[in-house]
Every structure is written in structure tokens, then in C-alpha cells.
Design a protein around this motif. Structure first.
Motif, mmCIF file in Angstrom:
data_model
loop_
_atom_site.group_PDB
_atom_site.id
_atom_site.type_symbol
_atom_site.label_atom_id
_atom_site.label_comp_id
_atom_site.label_asym_id
_atom_site.label_seq_id
_atom_site.Cartn_x
_atom_site.Cartn_y
_atom_site.Cartn_z
ATOM 1 N N THR A 284 10.374 8.321 6.942
ATOM 2 C CA THR A 284 9.406 9.514 6.594
ATOM 3 C C THR A 284 9.932 9.963 5.202
ATOM 4 O O THR A 284 11.196 10.305 5.080
ATOM 5 C CB THR A 284 9.711 10.374 7.679
ATOM 6 O OG1 THR A 284 9.202 9.956 8.980
ATOM 7 C CG2 THR A 284 8.929 11.833 7.562
ATOM 8 N N LEU A 285 8.925 9.950 4.267
ATOM 9 C CA LEU A 285 9.277 10.523 2.967
ATOM 10 C C LEU A 285 9.494 12.100 2.913
ATOM 11 O O LEU A 285 8.817 12.733 3.981
ATOM 12 C CB LEU A 285 8.307 10.149 1.816
ATOM 13 C CG LEU A 285 8.280 8.549 1.804
ATOM 14 C CD1 LEU A 285 6.980 8.362 1.046
ATOM 15 C CD2 LEU A 285 9.412 7.912 1.117
ATOM 16 N N PRO A 286 10.146 12.710 2.123
ATOM 17 C CA PRO A 286 10.354 14.127 1.954
ATOM 18 C C PRO A 286 9.079 14.912 1.762
ATOM 19 O O PRO A 286 8.029 14.132 1.122
ATOM 20 C CB PRO A 286 11.293 14.430 0.985
ATOM 21 C CG PRO A 286 11.674 13.051 0.303
ATOM 22 C CD PRO A 286 11.002 12.151 1.191
ATOM 23 N N ALA A 287 8.943 15.945 1.997
ATOM 24 C CA ALA A 287 7.916 16.855 1.600
ATOM 25 C C ALA A 287 7.524 16.817 0.240
ATOM 26 O O ALA A 287 8.663 16.902 -0.590
ATOM 27 C CB ALA A 287 7.765 18.176 2.179
ATOM 28 N N GLY A 288 6.637 16.579 -0.271
ATOM 29 C CA GLY A 288 6.218 16.506 -1.968
ATOM 30 C C GLY A 288 6.447 15.120 -2.400
ATOM 31 O O GLY A 288 6.495 15.060 -3.727
ATOM 32 N N ASP A 289 6.670 14.278 -1.660
ATOM 33 C CA ASP A 289 7.315 13.017 -2.236
ATOM 34 C C ASP A 289 6.179 11.879 -1.525
ATOM 35 O O ASP A 289 5.977 11.639 -0.111
ATOM 36 C CB ASP A 289 8.545 12.386 -1.937
ATOM 37 C CG ASP A 289 9.011 11.166 -2.504
ATOM 38 O OD1 ASP A 289 8.024 10.682 -3.169
ATOM 39 O OD2 ASP A 289 10.093 10.908 -2.452
ATOM 40 N N ARG A 290 5.582 11.032 -2.391
ATOM 41 C CA ARG A 290 4.725 10.041 -1.738
ATOM 42 C C ARG A 290 5.158 8.727 -2.295
ATOM 43 O O ARG A 290 4.252 7.620 -2.647
ATOM 44 C CB ARG A 290 3.174 10.463 -1.856
ATOM 45 C CG ARG A 290 2.728 10.612 -3.190
ATOM 46 C CD ARG A 290 1.250 10.929 -3.451
ATOM 47 N NE ARG A 290 0.808 10.798 -4.521
ATOM 48 C CZ ARG A 290 -0.337 10.568 -4.931
ATOM 49 N NH1 ARG A 290 -1.267 10.205 -3.980
ATOM 50 N NH2 ARG A 290 -0.748 10.551 -6.234
ATOM 51 N N VAL B 295 0.920 -1.175 -0.056
ATOM 52 C CA VAL B 295 0.103 -0.056 -0.156
ATOM 53 C C VAL B 295 0.875 1.218 0.091
ATOM 54 O O VAL B 295 1.638 1.538 0.931
ATOM 55 C CB VAL B 295 -0.879 0.108 1.075
ATOM 56 C CG1 VAL B 295 -1.895 1.204 1.202
ATOM 57 C CG2 VAL B 295 -1.730 -1.192 1.361
ATOM 58 N N ARG B 296 0.879 2.149 -1.074
ATOM 59 C CA ARG B 296 1.593 3.035 -1.167
ATOM 60 C C ARG B 296 0.991 4.317 -0.159
ATOM 61 O O ARG B 296 -0.290 4.420 -0.315
ATOM 62 C CB ARG B 296 1.749 3.767 -2.552
ATOM 63 C CG ARG B 296 2.492 2.862 -3.375
ATOM 64 C CD ARG B 296 2.722 3.552 -4.784
ATOM 65 N NE ARG B 296 3.461 2.680 -5.535
ATOM 66 C CZ ARG B 296 4.908 2.705 -5.786
ATOM 67 N NH1 ARG B 296 5.386 3.650 -5.041
ATOM 68 N NH2 ARG B 296 5.522 1.905 -6.502
ATOM 69 N N PRO B 297 1.747 5.246 0.177
ATOM 70 C CA PRO B 297 1.006 6.309 1.224
ATOM 71 C C PRO B 297 0.476 7.039 -0.028
ATOM 72 O O PRO B 297 0.965 7.431 -1.047
ATOM 73 C CB PRO B 297 2.385 7.145 1.510
ATOM 74 C CG PRO B 297 3.385 6.361 1.110
ATOM 75 C CD PRO B 297 3.449 5.074 0.043
ATOM 76 N N LYS B 298 -0.909 7.759 0.531
ATOM 77 C CA LYS B 298 -1.375 8.708 -0.270
ATOM 78 C C LYS B 298 -1.257 10.043 0.042
ATOM 79 O O LYS B 298 -1.823 10.939 -0.683
ATOM 80 C CB LYS B 298 -3.097 8.465 0.015
ATOM 81 C CG LYS B 298 -3.399 6.943 -0.360
ATOM 82 C CD LYS B 298 -4.644 6.692 -0.153
ATOM 83 C CE LYS B 298 -5.415 5.435 -0.497
ATOM 84 N NZ LYS B 298 -4.616 4.533 -0.905
ATOM 85 N N VAL B 299 -0.483 10.551 0.881
ATOM 86 C CA VAL B 299 -0.047 11.902 1.232
ATOM 87 C C VAL B 299 1.487 11.888 1.045
ATOM 88 O O VAL B 299 2.247 11.065 1.348
ATOM 89 C CB VAL B 299 -0.385 12.281 2.825
ATOM 90 C CG1 VAL B 299 -1.726 12.276 2.780
ATOM 91 C CG2 VAL B 299 0.292 11.528 3.638
ATOM 92 N N THR B 300 1.846 13.141 0.628
ATOM 93 C CA THR B 300 3.265 13.330 0.445
ATOM 94 C C THR B 300 4.167 13.611 1.935
ATOM 95 O O THR B 300 3.198 13.995 3.109
ATOM 96 C CB THR B 300 3.516 14.817 -0.108
ATOM 97 O OG1 THR B 300 2.977 16.095 0.521
ATOM 98 C CG2 THR B 300 2.957 14.729 -1.589
ATOM 99 N N GLY B 301 5.261 13.316 2.159
ATOM 100 C CA GLY B 301 5.676 13.324 3.388
ATOM 101 C C GLY B 301 5.420 12.283 4.302
ATOM 102 O O GLY B 301 5.552 12.652 5.739
#
Length: 72
Positions: A65-71, A5-11
Motif C-alpha cells: 500500500t502506497l502512502p497517502a499522497g503517493d501514486r 499499469v500505475r495506480p491512478k489514486v494516491t495511497g
């Protein structure tokens, strides 16, 4: 194979477990310096934050934690 399941929000903060195909191997702890270097190189190309990481002989658990703007 479990559903990814991929994250649906950035960061987003993500938890993942990676298991070796050869369960019972000690490869990850034996080659932990190579694993660290691979992560260092990858983070230089695609930055992310390592919040927690547990390396066991045949599998590892990670919280990133993914960077802001990256999902992705």
C-alpha cells in the motif's frame, strides 16, 4: 514484457510479481536476509506498507500500500 499499469489514486494498494531472469534459481530464498535489508532501506527512503509478501526460490509476490499522497 507485460504492460505495467500505475495506480491512478494516491495511497493505492498494488500487487506485483517479480521473477528472476534465471528461473529455477534459489537466489531469493538463499539471500532472503539481503532482500529483507534492501526492503528495509528502501522503506526508510520511500515509505510504503507491506500488506503481504511471498518469497519463493525464483520469484516473489507482493501486495503493498502506497502512502497517502503517493501514486508513484
Amino acid at each position: 514484457m507485460p504492460t505495467y499499469v500505475r495506480p491512478k489514486v494516491t495511497g493505492a494498494r498494488v500487487f506485483l510479481t517479480v521473477c528472476l531472469a534465471e528461473r529455477g534459481s534459489d537466489l531469493l530464498t538463499r539471500e532472503v536476509d539481503r532482500l529483507r535489508e534492501a526492503v528495509r532501506v528502501t522503506r526508510a527512503e520511500r515509505p510504503f506498507v507491506v500488506d503481504a509478501w511471498v518469497v519463493l526460490p525464483d520469484h516473489m509476490h507482493c501486495v503493498w500500500t502506497l502512502p497517502a499522497g503517493d501514486r508513484d
